[in-house]
Design an enzyme around this catalytic site. Structure first.
Site, PDB file in Angstrom:
ATOM      1  N   THR A  47      -1.611 -17.741 -22.257  1.00 19.94           N
ATOM      2  CA  THR A  47      -2.144 -17.786 -20.904  1.00 19.94           C
ATOM      3  C   THR A  47      -2.129 -19.207 -20.362  1.00 19.94           C
ATOM      4  OG1 THR A  47      -3.537 -15.890 -21.435  1.00 19.94           O
ATOM      5  CG2 THR A  47      -4.115 -17.119 -19.460  1.00 19.94           C
ATOM      6  N   TYR A 135      -0.777 -17.625 -35.038  1.00 20.27           N
ATOM      7  CA  TYR A 135      -0.633 -16.727 -33.900  1.00 20.27           C
ATOM      8  C   TYR A 135       0.748 -16.101 -33.951  1.00 20.27           C
ATOM      9  CZ  TYR A 135      -0.111 -15.127 -29.057  1.00 20.27           C
ATOM     10  OH  TYR A 135       0.122 -14.366 -27.951  1.00 20.27           O
ATOM     11  N   LYS A 163      -4.352 -14.553 -35.368  1.00 21.27           N
ATOM     12  CA  LYS A 163      -4.432 -13.708 -34.185  1.00 21.27           C
ATOM     13  C   LYS A 163      -3.115 -12.964 -34.104  1.00 21.27           C
ATOM     14  CE  LYS A 163      -4.147 -13.501 -29.261  1.00 21.27           C
ATOM     15  NZ  LYS A 163      -4.202 -14.135 -27.946  1.00 21.27           N
TER      16      LYS A 163
END
Length: 300
Positions: A47, A135, A163
């Site tokens: 993001t 990630y 994640k």
């Protein structure tokens, strides 16, 4: 193991059309999120448009977030590169700035072998004394982390979590079983956080939490308290934000949501398009639904 837990919003990167980091607005956003009760901050996640920022912009964003957080919550900075040497440089730089941890991302143009992927993440973890969260997002990455690779990396003393944004919650169970407590699991926005918490997750690192921090924190607290019925009711209302997050550009959706809330964070970095008029109406409705659900949710 790290003490990372709870809600870590993926911060947007407020950048002017000329490339200048909008530092005042970023500081304001940091204060707003901390006041909303988040447990940590993650600049330079997906993001945060890390793939669209140059090295100087990335560094300045980490500097501003660390400085403004002032140790109130941990800052886990995203490190992403196509070369191991660049990733190591970033990790060292962000640790020197004062980041409390590293979110390690692999940008690969050509597919890589499993051994090369493991070597990349190991080098990042070896570069500093900071805890590292892996990630993986196969929707955007050329080289995914396999279960054997995750198993191998979980044995590194500073790789403390992962994640996984594969959208496969069952894979998280496999990771938990395979790593046998050596690695904490965080939900991504593509997963249902409640389900991840039920199977042993520690929280979530996600873009939508930047736009709905109070609602995200309440959901986490309800899960921690074992109030699953109330948590499910809130989760169902918040899921609409996740659906929009997935259907629009990541940055467009969250930057648009923040603009609606009065934050002048700018538009997504070109060539990404800003949120459409239709998308803005949908996001406004989703934010209103989330606020109503929060008001109706019990305390933890």
């Amino acid at each position: 193991m790290s003490a990372f837990h709870g809600v870590f919003p993926y911060l947007v990167s407020p950048v002017a059309p000329d490339g200048t980091v909008l530092e005042a607005e970023l500081r304001r956003l940091v204060d707003h999120l901390i006041a909303s009760g988040v447990h940590g901050l993650t600049p330079l996640g997906s993001t945060g448009e890390f793939a669209y920022l140059d090295a100087a912009q990335r560094r300045r964003i980490v500097e501003v977030v660390v400085d403004q957080a002032k140790g109130r919550v941990p800052v886990v900075a995203g490190v992403a590169a196509t070369t191991t040497a660049d990733a190591v440089r970033q990790a060292k730089a962000y640790a020197a700035i004062g980041a409390d941890g590293i979110l390690a991302i692999l940008e690969a143009y050509f597919p890589l072998s499993e051994a090369a992927v493991v070597a990349y993440f190991t080098a990042i973890a070896d570069a500093t004394d900071r805890p590292v969260v892996l990630y993986t997002n196969p929707n955007f990455q050329r080289s995914d982390l396999t279960l054997p690779a995750i198993d191998a990396l979980s044995r590194h003393p500073r790789i403390v979590g992962i994640k996984d944004a594969s959208t496969n919650t069952g894979r998280l169970l496999s990771i938990l079983n395979r790593t046998e407590g050596r690695m904490e699991v965080f939900a991504a926005s593509a997963h249902i956080p409640l389900a991840v918490m039920m199977i042993g997750g520690k929280g979530w690192m996600a873009g939508p939490a930047c736009a709905i921090p109070r609602e995200s924190v309440r959901l986490y607290e309800l899960c921690r308290a074992g109030k699953w019925d109330a948590a499910l009711a809130l989760q169902r209302a918040l899921w609409r934000v996740n659906e929009l997050f997935a259907s629009h550009s990541l940055a467009a959706c969250i930057k648009g949501a923040l603009q609606i809330q009065g934050f002048a964070v700018g538009d997504p970095i070109a060539p990404q398009a800003p949120l459409s008029a239709e998308g803005r109406v949908a996001v406004e409705k989703a934010l209103a639904l989330a606020a109503e659900a929060l008001a109706a949710a019990p305390s933890a």
